[in-house]
Design a protein around this motif. Sequence first.
Motif, PDB file in Angstrom:
ATOM      1  N   ASP A 136      -5.327  -6.559  -6.266  1.00 24.34           N
ATOM      2  CA  ASP A 136      -5.889  -5.903  -7.164  1.00 24.34           C
ATOM      3  C   ASP A 136      -6.492  -7.074  -8.526  1.00 24.34           C
ATOM      4  O   ASP A 136      -7.193  -6.666  -9.274  1.00 24.34           O
ATOM      5  CB  ASP A 136      -5.136  -4.944  -7.977  1.00 24.34           C
ATOM      6  CG  ASP A 136      -5.121  -3.770  -6.916  1.00 24.34           C
ATOM      7  OD1 ASP A 136      -5.982  -3.471  -6.189  1.00 24.34           O
ATOM      8  OD2 ASP A 136      -3.902  -3.013  -7.271  1.00 24.34           O
TER       9      ASP A 136
ATOM     10  N   SER B  39     -13.317   6.300  -1.860  1.00 22.90           N
ATOM     11  CA  SER B  39     -12.622   5.832  -2.945  1.00 22.90           C
ATOM     12  C   SER B  39     -11.535   6.227  -3.372  1.00 22.90           C
ATOM     13  O   SER B  39     -10.315   5.753  -3.442  1.00 22.90           O
ATOM     14  CB  SER B  39     -13.579   6.024  -4.094  1.00 22.90           C
ATOM     15  OG  SER B  39     -13.063   5.504  -5.492  1.00 22.90           O
ATOM     16  N   SER B  43      -7.728   4.780  -4.094  1.00 20.54           N
ATOM     17  CA  SER B  43      -7.161   4.755  -5.037  1.00 20.54           C
ATOM     18  C   SER B  43      -5.968   5.706  -5.324  1.00 20.54           C
ATOM     19  O   SER B  43      -5.040   5.540  -6.163  1.00 20.54           O
ATOM     20  CB  SER B  43      -8.133   5.132  -6.279  1.00 20.54           C
ATOM     21  OG  SER B  43      -8.573   6.444  -6.026  1.00 20.54           O
ATOM     22  N   ARG B  73     -14.492  -2.960  -9.399  1.00 21.12           N
ATOM     23  CA  ARG B  73     -13.820  -2.018  -9.824  1.00 21.12           C
ATOM     24  C   ARG B  73     -13.417  -2.515 -11.480  1.00 21.12           C
ATOM     25  O   ARG B  73     -13.600  -1.458 -12.256  1.00 21.12           O
ATOM     26  CB  ARG B  73     -12.298  -2.129  -9.325  1.00 21.12           C
ATOM     27  CG  ARG B  73     -11.367  -0.984  -9.856  1.00 21.12           C
ATOM     28  CD  ARG B  73      -9.960  -1.656  -9.530  1.00 21.12           C
ATOM     29  NE  ARG B  73      -9.427  -1.570  -8.375  1.00 21.12           N
ATOM     30  CZ  ARG B  73      -8.836  -0.818  -7.480  1.00 21.12           C
ATOM     31  NH1 ARG B  73      -8.845   0.471  -8.131  1.00 21.12           N
ATOM     32  NH2 ARG B  73      -8.526  -0.826  -6.568  1.00 21.12           N
TER      33      ARG B  73
END
Lengths: 373, 373
Positions: A136, B39, B43, B73
């Motif tokens: 991330d 998405s 997530s 992001r």
Amino acid sequence: MDEPATANGAARPDTGSRAARPTLAAVARAAGVAPSTASLAFSGAGPVSEEARTRVLAAAAELGYGGPDPRARSLRRGRSGVIGVVMDERLSDAFRDPVNVLTLDGIAEVAGEAGTSLLLVRSPLDDAGLVGPLVDAPVDAVVLIGCNVRIDPAVAVLRRRNIPVVAIEADEIEGAVPVQLDNREASRRAAAFLRDLGHTAVAVVTLPLDGTHQRGPVSAEREAAGIAHTSLERLRGVRGVYPSAPAWEAAGSSVEEGRIVGAALFAADAPRPTAVVVQSDVLAVGVISAAFDAGLRVPEDVSVVGFDGIPVDDSLFHRTPIRQLTTLVQPFVQKGQAAARAAIAMLEGAPAQPAAFRSELRIGDTTAPPPAR
Amino acid sequence: MDEPATANGAARPDTGSRAARPTLAAVARAAGVAPSTASLAFSGAGPVSEEARTRVLAAAAELGYGGPDPRARSLRRGRSGVIGVVMDERLSDAFRDPVNVLTLDGIAEVAGEAGTSLLLVRSPLDDAGLVGPLVDAPVDAVVLIGCNVRIDPAVAVLRRRNIPVVAIEADEIEGAVPVQLDNREASRRAAAFLRDLGHTAVAVVTLPLDGTHQRGPVSAEREAAGIAHTSLERLRGVRGVYPSAPAWEAAGSSVEEGRIVGAALFAADAPRPTAVVVQSDVLAVGVISAAFDAGLRVPEDVSVVGFDGIPVDDSLFHRTPIRQLTTLVQPFVQKGQAAARAAIAMLEGAPAQPAAFRSELRIGDTTAPPPAR
DNA sequence: TTGTAAGCGTTATCAG
DNA sequence: CTGATAACGCTTACAA
């Protein structure tokens, strides 16, 4: 761990209490130029008239614009200018080990010159194989340093993301550029040196064989189940000369840990070794300390060889008769530099640049022939 | 974890070095769902049918998609999940100082729990006031740690960018949330303790007063020109009790540096002090070592007080009669935690959370009444 | 539950 | 040298 409170459900992500920062477009508008021109005025990459530039800068100052947003810039450019450094310990432990610090220093030096910064990431491999923060985080490349845990899953993920991976002293890994050290061969040389001095009873104190921080004698099963490449290679090197040398595993690399393991080693029922090959200098200092505590003189009663060649022996030995550790000196800083260079090269599209370094046996005053018996 | 062995078309043509990474949109298309659904599947934040999710994941595996791009992001979310940590030394020096390491550890702990990672940045303040890497790095907040240099310009830039700044033990700075320590008051207490023991000739060994790494006696001019908040405050604390105590500046915080300054101090023409207040434990160890070397006993001939309460005294004193340093124990780790919490709170829009901590005088065996003369 | 659409703030391209 | 325009890859309100 509260949920981030974007509770007001606004259309834009961050319409919270913070005043919206002006954008480059706004600056351009205020300056009466096109966004692209304003961009060039800031990045400096491209032809801009002096007049336009000053107008843009003035408008920026006026609006309190602090320069292009790195987030947008990295999306657009496909680069964030950040190199991830992965360690498999708590940061506090990692930083306490001079080996990591010196390696990191080499990385930082090269990265700094290249204008990239370092993102510290603790190795994220849960038993579940989760790779959390590492994927991330906006990194352009990753350097794996001091890997005691299985890193293949992390590497797999990074590969899929097209993020170059450099692994320092890791086992051969598909898709990771290696920066190697001659751990096995160097350890073999140290052992041969002891053999030539006449030692026959040699013990090994190893670094952790995996991420579980166990301490104690190394059984055959434990050794076979070991994961930590560096520790295993160093052990194998000694075994090349002393095939049945008993080994004791330390739960970390610290003076205190060396002292504990050393105490156990010298107190053990087994016949006392006349020499100990220790897999890090820091541990070696502890082992030596334990030897003193056990009433043994170093090197007269027991020889000790370390590994690393960290430059702090002076302080650690300051009130002992010892001046310098016999050890295998390895080029940490250069290893770090090579790793950073490899990472940077790769993200510039250059071919992989693996590197390999040698350790040198430095003979200090912690080794001598075994006591006449 | 392995590639699915879909025999027909699974093998992606390895298009040399520039294999374009598939996007989430591509995955969605392949899975026959909308991008938004894909998405959500990744997530996890939002309702997705089990079937859709598996289809997306399968498509992702098929295409070799490694998950959403953090750069995109962070642009979209306005957050990068990274906290910058700024130190004003070379990383190798910074890491060698337990104070920094422990503070960093506290920061890392809190940051880790919050899912943010740490970006290490060397304080970028050239004489020109350049702020290079710090502003080009995608950070959501910044923690300034161990600031010996003037940081106002950096803070100004960050403020303009709306990046929250937390400053550990810095001077009062416009726009930075402070995490303070009672440096002056604590030092005053240590000095008072010495006074109560009967000491009248007290010297101070200070940490660097700025970023120039000078070493030597501290003149009035030098003191007046000093920048480093922590060093100055600690000095002022002692001066509160011993207004004319002579001070010696160390060029850094290390045992070796302490030994050098200590040697100079004890060799100086000036009347020998009966007690030395040292601004860090690491330095204090060196000073004690220098005392021994000068033929002085600690604490019989000279008392030494440190600062920090680092937990490594054992190793450093291992072969000396000393068991524990008299020192001011400060809560590094908690300081780091508080700093990280403040940073995280701010970037979540919460109000500033300044913090202040106290040091405790821990009386060890390096202090005693002055020798009868 | 899923799809649609509208950006997030830049920079690269290419024509003027 | 400057300006319009199109992405970069993703997330998310809102409509279906």
